[in-house]
Design an enzyme around this catalytic site. Structure first.
Site, mmCIF file in Angstrom:
data_model
loop_
_atom_site.group_PDB
_atom_site.id
_atom_site.type_symbol
_atom_site.label_atom_id
_atom_site.label_comp_id
_atom_site.label_asym_id
_atom_site.label_seq_id
_atom_site.Cartn_x
_atom_site.Cartn_y
_atom_site.Cartn_z
ATOM 1 N N ASP A 56 0.967 -1.061 -0.079
ATOM 2 C CA ASP A 56 -0.053 -0.084 0.045
ATOM 3 C C ASP A 56 0.806 1.108 -0.062
ATOM 4 O O ASP A 56 1.517 1.576 1.017
ATOM 5 C CB ASP A 56 -0.910 0.050 1.197
ATOM 6 C CG ASP A 56 -1.955 1.360 1.379
ATOM 7 O OD1 ASP A 56 -1.592 2.337 0.618
ATOM 8 O OD2 ASP A 56 -2.967 0.986 2.070
ATOM 9 N N VAL A 57 0.986 1.942 -1.187
ATOM 10 C CA VAL A 57 1.758 3.210 -1.128
ATOM 11 C C VAL A 57 1.763 4.174 -0.276
ATOM 12 O O VAL A 57 2.315 5.092 0.010
ATOM 13 C CB VAL A 57 1.954 3.717 -2.587
ATOM 14 C CG1 VAL A 57 2.355 2.844 -3.591
ATOM 15 C CG2 VAL A 57 0.648 4.372 -2.965
ATOM 16 N N ASN A 83 3.074 4.890 -9.923
ATOM 17 C CA ASN A 83 1.919 4.932 -10.860
ATOM 18 C C ASN A 83 0.711 4.988 -10.061
ATOM 19 O O ASN A 83 -0.440 5.236 -10.531
ATOM 20 C CB ASN A 83 1.904 4.062 -11.973
ATOM 21 C CG ASN A 83 0.693 3.661 -12.596
ATOM 22 O OD1 ASN A 83 0.265 4.240 -13.420
ATOM 23 N ND2 ASN A 83 0.138 2.540 -12.253
ATOM 24 N N SER A 134 -0.977 13.667 -14.341
ATOM 25 C CA SER A 134 -2.352 13.794 -15.158
ATOM 26 C C SER A 134 -2.394 15.075 -15.781
ATOM 27 O O SER A 134 -1.676 16.023 -15.335
ATOM 28 C CB SER A 134 -3.517 13.567 -14.282
ATOM 29 O OG SER A 134 -4.654 13.894 -14.777
ATOM 30 N N TYR A 147 -8.106 15.457 -6.453
ATOM 31 C CA TYR A 147 -7.576 14.750 -7.530
ATOM 32 C C TYR A 147 -6.475 15.544 -8.113
ATOM 33 O O TYR A 147 -5.057 15.583 -8.486
ATOM 34 C CB TYR A 147 -8.303 14.291 -8.512
ATOM 35 C CG TYR A 147 -7.561 13.212 -9.568
ATOM 36 C CD1 TYR A 147 -7.292 11.950 -9.318
ATOM 37 C CD2 TYR A 147 -7.507 13.729 -10.847
ATOM 38 C CE1 TYR A 147 -6.587 11.068 -10.326
ATOM 39 C CE2 TYR A 147 -6.709 13.156 -11.814
ATOM 40 C CZ TYR A 147 -6.377 11.575 -11.570
ATOM 41 O OH TYR A 147 -5.566 10.841 -12.422
ATOM 42 N N LYS A 151 -2.208 15.769 -8.087
ATOM 43 C CA LYS A 151 -1.463 15.685 -9.351
ATOM 44 C C LYS A 151 -0.751 16.847 -9.613
ATOM 45 O O LYS A 151 0.353 16.909 -10.177
ATOM 46 C CB LYS A 151 -2.399 15.506 -10.717
ATOM 47 C CG LYS A 151 -3.204 14.004 -10.502
ATOM 48 C CD LYS A 151 -2.332 12.758 -10.419
ATOM 49 C CE LYS A 151 -3.169 11.415 -10.362
ATOM 50 N NZ LYS A 151 -1.942 10.549 -10.572
ATOM 51 N N VAL A 180 -8.018 7.859 -20.258
ATOM 52 C CA VAL A 180 -7.626 6.726 -20.528
ATOM 53 C C VAL A 180 -8.323 5.402 -20.328
ATOM 54 O O VAL A 180 -9.081 5.582 -19.013
ATOM 55 C CB VAL A 180 -6.062 6.255 -19.984
ATOM 56 C CG1 VAL A 180 -5.586 4.862 -20.686
ATOM 57 C CG2 VAL A 180 -5.020 7.220 -20.269
ATOM 58 N N THR A 182 -9.464 2.715 -18.468
ATOM 59 C CA THR A 182 -9.047 1.608 -17.638
ATOM 60 C C THR A 182 -9.946 1.305 -16.358
ATOM 61 O O THR A 182 -10.928 2.060 -16.375
ATOM 62 C CB THR A 182 -7.667 2.549 -16.734
ATOM 63 O OG1 THR A 182 -8.287 3.555 -15.796
ATOM 64 C CG2 THR A 182 -6.750 3.021 -17.669
HETATM 65 P P1 NAP Z 1 -6.458 1.573 -12.202
HETATM 66 O O1 NAP Z 1 -6.610 0.679 -13.268
HETATM 67 O O2 NAP Z 1 -7.497 1.813 -11.114
HETATM 68 O O3 NAP Z 1 -4.859 1.553 -11.552
HETATM 69 C C1 NAP Z 1 -4.687 1.965 -10.425
HETATM 70 C C2 NAP Z 1 -3.702 1.021 -9.620
HETATM 71 O O4 NAP Z 1 -3.187 1.476 -8.416
HETATM 72 C C3 NAP Z 1 -4.591 -0.175 -9.293
HETATM 73 O O5 NAP Z 1 -3.342 -1.283 -9.840
HETATM 74 C C4 NAP Z 1 -4.496 -0.113 -7.609
HETATM 75 O O6 NAP Z 1 -4.488 -1.390 -7.205
HETATM 76 C C5 NAP Z 1 -3.392 0.573 -7.465
HETATM 77 N N1 NAP Z 1 -3.517 1.338 -6.009
HETATM 78 C C6 NAP Z 1 -4.559 2.195 -5.994
HETATM 79 N N2 NAP Z 1 -4.392 2.677 -4.624
HETATM 80 C C7 NAP Z 1 -3.154 2.113 -4.223
HETATM 81 C C8 NAP Z 1 -2.468 2.214 -2.959
HETATM 82 N N3 NAP Z 1 -2.984 2.662 -1.879
HETATM 83 N N4 NAP Z 1 -1.134 1.383 -2.842
HETATM 84 C C9 NAP Z 1 -0.868 0.705 -3.931
HETATM 85 N N5 NAP Z 1 -1.544 0.512 -4.997
HETATM 86 C C10 NAP Z 1 -2.668 1.376 -5.167
HETATM 87 O O7 NAP Z 1 -6.303 3.243 -13.234
HETATM 88 P P2 NAP Z 1 -5.288 3.864 -14.004
HETATM 89 O O8 NAP Z 1 -6.167 4.805 -14.860
HETATM 90 O O9 NAP Z 1 -4.451 2.792 -14.676
HETATM 91 O O10 NAP Z 1 -4.466 4.624 -13.162
HETATM 92 C C11 NAP Z 1 -3.053 4.779 -13.184
HETATM 93 C C12 NAP Z 1 -2.592 6.015 -12.778
HETATM 94 O O11 NAP Z 1 -2.880 6.993 -13.822
HETATM 95 C C13 NAP Z 1 -3.101 6.757 -11.745
HETATM 96 O O12 NAP Z 1 -2.045 7.393 -10.814
HETATM 97 C C14 NAP Z 1 -4.163 7.885 -12.307
HETATM 98 O O13 NAP Z 1 -4.483 8.771 -11.551
HETATM 99 C C15 NAP Z 1 -3.351 8.105 -13.439
HETATM 100 N N6 NAP Z 1 -4.307 8.678 -14.574
HETATM 101 C C16 NAP Z 1 -5.239 8.003 -15.202
HETATM 102 C C17 NAP Z 1 -5.896 8.354 -16.323
HETATM 103 C C18 NAP Z 1 -7.125 7.861 -16.726
HETATM 104 O O14 NAP Z 1 -7.771 8.399 -17.435
HETATM 105 N N7 NAP Z 1 -7.303 6.657 -16.701
HETATM 106 C C19 NAP Z 1 -5.472 9.739 -16.555
HETATM 107 C C20 NAP Z 1 -4.702 10.527 -16.001
HETATM 108 C C21 NAP Z 1 -3.652 9.984 -15.148
HETATM 109 P P3 NAP Z 1 -4.930 -2.246 -6.191
HETATM 110 O O15 NAP Z 1 -6.310 -1.560 -5.817
HETATM 111 O O16 NAP Z 1 -4.712 -3.680 -6.075
HETATM 112 O O17 NAP Z 1 -4.208 -1.507 -4.920
#
Ligand code: NAP
Length: 242
Positions: A56-57, A83, A134, A147, A151, A180, A182
């Site tokens: 847990d980060v 990430n 982001s 958020y 960021k 993105v 996800t």
């Molecule tokens: P995601 O699939 O929900 O990925 C987030 C990951 O972070 C999950 O694998 C989750 O795994 C892990 N996580 C969450 N809280 C955590 C914690 N306290 N400790 C360790 N791991 C943790 O979403 P994503 O879109 O790929 O997001 C990845 C990054 O990209 C994030 O920083 C997000 O803000 C950024 N981002 C996303 C977008 C978008 O549109 N998707 C746009 C800009 C930026 P567990 O639940 O197993 O911990």
């Protein structure tokens, strides 16, 4: 290009982190992914052919253990990809105070924890940090103040670390994705009105696939990026260009 490198990717079990892990593995790097869910993490690690360490980060002792264990088992650390992140909803009046603290703790403090734990090893390897920020670290977004604040913090933390550690051979950059597809955004993008809003704000008129973010993470981790530090790079279909 990165075949001899060892990388940690937090939040590497799903979404953007998983795509980055896949890309690094494709190019021969040794990869450790980290997250909270043991089940999802192990499944992804098995599928991709890498190691999963539960972490847990938002807990510094867990982040230190993740980094130390990686170096014990792989002999070095070259790339730390901070990430892991969570979303938030509601404007500043609507959000709960707990949500604010939680989002800042995971998205901003978690990036600081990952960087702090990794830097001693990155100094030894002339390594690098890649933070996933982001577009909402660069411009304001609708209805997500925690958020966006987290960021924005990551963006300037990236610059700060880059300045502090350039002379010690550690490069620090961030990637600033637009929307993105996800697990984080699925529920929002499924709403037609929201999806149309996103499309309308994006000159390219579409959202990204996670694989469209992993290329820049690959480049930044490679020696091809040897003179790049302190950069926060939008990968956003043009969102921040207007
Ligand atoms: P995601 O699939 O929900 O990925 C987030 C990951 O972070 C999950 O694998 C989750 O795994 C892990 N996580 C969450 N809280 C955590 C914690 N306290 N400790 C360790 N791991 C943790 O979403 P994503 O879109 O790929 O997001 C990845 C990054 O990209 C994030 O920083 C997000 O803000 C950024 N981002 C996303 C977008 C978008 O549109 N998707 C746009 C800009 C930026 P567990 O639940 O197993 O911990």
């Amino acid at each position: 290009m990165i075949g001899d490198k060892v990388a940690i990717i937090t939040g590497g079990s799903t979404g953007i982190g998983k795509a980055i892990a896949e890309k690094y593995i494709e190019y021969g790097a040794s990869v450790v992914i980290a997250g909270r869910s043991e089940k999802t993490g192990q499944e992804t690690a098995e599928k991709l052919g890498c190691q999963f360490i539960q972490c847990d980060v938002s807990e510094y002792d867990q982040v230190e253990r993740l980094v130390d264990r990686t170096v014990e088992e792989h002999g070095q650390l070259d790339v730390m990809v901070n990430n892991a992140g969570i979303g938030s909803a509601g404007n500043v009046e609507e959000m709960s105070i707990d949500d604010w603290h939680n989002v800042i703790q995971v998205n901003l403090t978690g990036v600081m924890y990952g960087s702090r734990a990794a830097i001693p090893y990155l100094k030894e390897s002339d390594g690098c940090i890649i933070n996933v920020a982001s577009i909402f670290g660069l411009v304001g977004g609708p209805g997500a103040p925690a958020y966006s604040a987290s960021k924005g913090g990551v963006v300037n933390f990236t610059r700060e670390l880059a300045v502090d550690y350039a002379s010690e051979g550690v490069r620090v950059n961030s990637i600033c994705p637009g929307f993105v597809e996800t697990p984080m955004t699925d529920d929002y993008l499924d709403q037609e009105q929201f999806y149309e809003f996103v499309r309308g704000q994006t000159p390219m008129g579409r959202v990204a696939e996670p694989e469209e973010i992993s290329g820049i993470a690959m480049f930044l981790a490679s020696d091809e990026a040897s003179y790049i530090t302190g950069a926060n790079i939008p990968v956003d279909g043009g969102w921040t260009a207007h």
